[in-house]
Design a protein around this motif. Sequence first.
Motif, PDB file in Angstrom:
ATOM      1  N   GLY A  60       0.847  -1.133  -0.062  1.00 32.45           N
ATOM      2  CA  GLY A  60      -0.050  -0.024  -0.101  1.00 32.45           C
ATOM      3  C   GLY A  60       0.777   1.376  -0.051  1.00 32.45           C
ATOM      4  O   GLY A  60       0.176   2.440  -0.191  1.00 32.45           O
ATOM      5  N   ASP A  61       2.094   0.978   0.081  1.00 34.61           N
ATOM      6  CA  ASP A  61       2.880   2.350   0.165  1.00 34.61           C
ATOM      7  C   ASP A  61       2.832   3.228  -1.063  1.00 34.61           C
ATOM      8  O   ASP A  61       2.780   4.367  -1.264  1.00 34.61           O
ATOM      9  N   ALA A  62       2.875   2.392  -2.338  1.00 34.58           N
ATOM     10  CA  ALA A  62       2.730   3.147  -3.371  1.00 34.58           C
ATOM     11  C   ALA A  62       1.434   3.870  -3.561  1.00 34.58           C
ATOM     12  O   ALA A  62       1.383   4.860  -4.263  1.00 34.58           O
ATOM     13  N   THR A  63       0.356   2.994  -3.287  1.00 39.58           N
ATOM     14  CA  THR A  63      -1.098   3.808  -3.382  1.00 39.58           C
ATOM     15  C   THR A  63      -1.216   4.917  -2.534  1.00 39.58           C
ATOM     16  O   THR A  63      -1.667   5.817  -2.855  1.00 39.58           O
ATOM     17  N   ARG A  64      -0.470   4.814  -1.404  1.00 39.23           N
ATOM     18  CA  ARG A  64      -0.581   5.979  -0.382  1.00 39.23           C
ATOM     19  C   ARG A  64       0.334   7.231  -1.039  1.00 39.23           C
ATOM     20  O   ARG A  64       0.000   8.385  -1.055  1.00 39.23           O
ATOM     21  N   ALA A  65       1.381   6.830  -1.840  1.00 37.06           N
ATOM     22  CA  ALA A  65       2.160   7.809  -2.253  1.00 37.06           C
ATOM     23  C   ALA A  65       1.283   8.701  -3.347  1.00 37.06           C
ATOM     24  O   ALA A  65       1.441   9.921  -3.768  1.00 37.06           O
ATOM     25  N   LEU A  66       0.648   7.807  -4.277  1.00 37.50           N
ATOM     26  CA  LEU A  66       0.023   8.316  -5.295  1.00 37.50           C
ATOM     27  C   LEU A  66      -1.184   9.223  -4.865  1.00 37.50           C
ATOM     28  O   LEU A  66      -1.635  10.117  -5.277  1.00 37.50           O
ATOM     29  N   LEU A  67      -1.672   8.812  -3.859  1.00 33.08           N
ATOM     30  CA  LEU A  67      -2.897   9.260  -3.234  1.00 33.08           C
ATOM     31  C   LEU A  67      -2.507  10.883  -2.587  1.00 33.08           C
ATOM     32  O   LEU A  67      -3.029  11.817  -2.799  1.00 33.08           O
ATOM     33  N   ARG A  68      -1.369  10.676  -1.915  1.00 34.70           N
ATOM     34  CA  ARG A  68      -0.558  12.148  -1.491  1.00 34.70           C
ATOM     35  C   ARG A  68      -0.369  12.992  -2.478  1.00 34.70           C
ATOM     36  O   ARG A  68      -0.639  14.320  -2.583  1.00 34.70           O
ATOM     37  N   LEU A  69       0.264  12.465  -3.734  1.00 32.09           N
ATOM     38  CA  LEU A  69       0.404  13.300  -4.922  1.00 32.09           C
ATOM     39  C   LEU A  69      -0.870  13.859  -5.394  1.00 32.09           C
ATOM     40  O   LEU A  69      -0.760  15.171  -5.864  1.00 32.09           O
ATOM     41  N   GLN A  70      -1.969  13.168  -5.610  1.00 33.62           N
ATOM     42  CA  GLN A  70      -3.148  13.753  -6.230  1.00 33.62           C
ATOM     43  C   GLN A  70      -3.428  14.465  -5.305  1.00 33.62           C
ATOM     44  O   GLN A  70      -4.232  15.532  -5.746  1.00 33.62           O
ATOM     45  N   ALA A  71      -3.692  14.442  -3.922  1.00 34.37           N
ATOM     46  CA  ALA A  71      -4.299  15.396  -3.072  1.00 34.37           C
ATOM     47  C   ALA A  71      -3.587  16.860  -3.020  1.00 34.37           C
ATOM     48  O   ALA A  71      -4.217  17.800  -2.886  1.00 34.37           O
TER      49      ALA A  71
END
Length: 98
Positions: A35-46
Motif C-alpha cells: 500500500g505504500d505506492a498507493t498512499r504515495a499516489l493519493l498524497r500526490l493527487q491530493a
Amino acid sequence: MNVSTTARVAAVLLVCSALGTTTAKSAESRPAQVGDATRALLRLQASGERAGTPLPILGDQASASYKRYIDSFTHPIPAYLAPSLRPDAAGGAATTGK
C-alpha cells in the motif's frame, strides 16, 4: 503482463521517481509495506503539486454528459435508499438525514 498492468507499473514507477527523496527517506526508516505506492499516489493527487493542465470537454461529450445527468432525475429512488430519506420541512423535498 497485459497493457493495463504495464501502465500501472509505469505509473507507480513515475510517481516514485517524482517523489524522489521522500520515498527514499521513508524506505530507509522501514521496509516497504503493501500500500505504500498507493498512499504515495493519493498524497500526490491530493497535493496537486504535479497537476496537469485542465482539458476542456468538447461539445458532443459535454452535451451527452449533461443529458445523462438530467435523465438521472427521471428514475425513482430505489426502495433500499428510502429509509435514509426524510421530508424537508420547507415543502416535502427529500434530503438525506443524518
